[in-house]
Design a protein around this motif. Sequence first.
Motif: not given
Lengths: 293, 276
Positions: B64, B66, B232, B236
Amino acid sequence: MHRRRAWLAFALLAPLCIWLIVTIVIPIAYLVQLSFTTTGIFGTAAEFAGLANFQRILGSERFWQSARNTLVWVIGNGLVQVTLAFTVARLLYRRTAFTRFMQIWIILPWVIPGVAAVIIWRWMLSGIGVVNYGIQSVGLVDAPISFFAQPSIAMATTIFVNSWRWFPLLTVILLAALRNIPTELREAAMVDGATENQTWWHVVMPLLRPVLYVLGLLGTLWSANVFDVIWLLTRGGPSGGTATLPIFIYEEAFTRFRLGSAAAASLFMMMFLLVFVVLFLQYGWGRDLRRRR
Amino acid sequence: MKRIIVRLLPNWVLVALLLVLVFAPFYWIAISSLKTPPEVIRYPPTLVPQTFTLQNFQKLFASTDYPRYLLNSLTIALGTTLITVPMATLASYAVYRLEFPGRFLLLRLLVGTYVFPSILLLIPLFQIMAQFGLINSLWSLVVVNVTFTAPFSVWLMRAFLESVPYELEEAAALDGADFFQVLWYVIFPILRPGMATISIFTFITVWTEYPFASQLIIEHAKRPLPVGLASIIGQYQIDWGLLAAGAVFMALPVVILFAFVGRYFVEGLTAGALKS
């Protein structure tokens, strides 16, 4: 000494004051202007719209629904948090190593990011979550509860999650106030034969009034302002059941792209809060005690 | 003896319930982030983890954005701190140490700005930022976060200022130091712990702020952590292990920092509510 030279004070204060004027006062003035224009998102030319935005908002069922929801939200949060905070502050009143520890760490739910709190509770409250497992295994319910499926249940759940975040703050403030009360007063009442409950209601509570007064005011403004927990838990749904005014304003501006009427809605919200503040200052419980100080 | 136990028992039960209510969610998210994917969604859930893995954290950083969000959040936090700390320290000194007409009014107004519902500023600040071309710039978030942190920081500094004896300033002044020398060489060094507290408070605010960050930033790669993590959630198929890792990662720095400044935080908050 230099302590009395006012211009020095003004010089030190100037950066902060200018900053707050530019980022709060001017934007509020601009908000008023925006509410009279048809402004779309990103540089659409603004045209004067008269009172059209205000009319649209007043005629919008969604707006009134979210105004009602805000009322339920503020009152619900107030009740849950005050109950929890009082219970806990009473428990932690005695000074021990344990209460010293709790007095600081209990506030943890309040300092973690709202996003993290939302993930924690969405996970715990999901169909296969630990809460559903818990209430099923002790036999409270037969089938898992969908905590976000119906408007009223979703509202209750969202109020609970938000209260989980905010009641610790209330607790530590109450606790500090409780400890400000001289123990002699409580002891004197006990010696005179009052029970613990009587002491609590007739000695301690009246002395807490000034603090409760401040908390009532701040707590209401703070919970009316809550956005991230509601938005990330429910998006204001189902069918607008948990949409409070901040959610309405946000959606009006950024999903329906009507900045002008979002501005008008903001002004209405500001007006509601202002009416509340004025009424509270006028008639609030404990007002007289504060003034005397 | 028996009577005491009977009387105190309800209290112990309440304390146990309290501990569960406040801390169990933290325990639950922490162990969920460390379980393997099959165990995370196993039902009935395992209250004590049977497996241990760091793969959720690895996934968070490898697949991701992140690290990018983290960098953005740190940049905004740094910018905000660099503005808030000097501004609030100077203002706090003026408000709590100097005498000038309008002092009490100013204190009231500061409280007012702190309780002012920030959501009302979202629409106009969004438009103003758009006109200055600051939408999608991390600067826009620095600006709003300074507004959110500075008034409360003035309060936070109060306790630290009160620990500085007036005699110290007077002695320095007698030795010939002018006003700014006193500030710079006497006051500021003593206030360092206070400045550290303000910095941490600022960091926590930036780390947490969601509504403004979600609209003032458009580009995916410029999002700070809260917005990134929220995206997120939707992006997903719900991967609870991954989300749990994200939540743990966001909560952890706050928990650690809180261990250092929690006391001042709580003092600042209570002083604010009790004395203002």
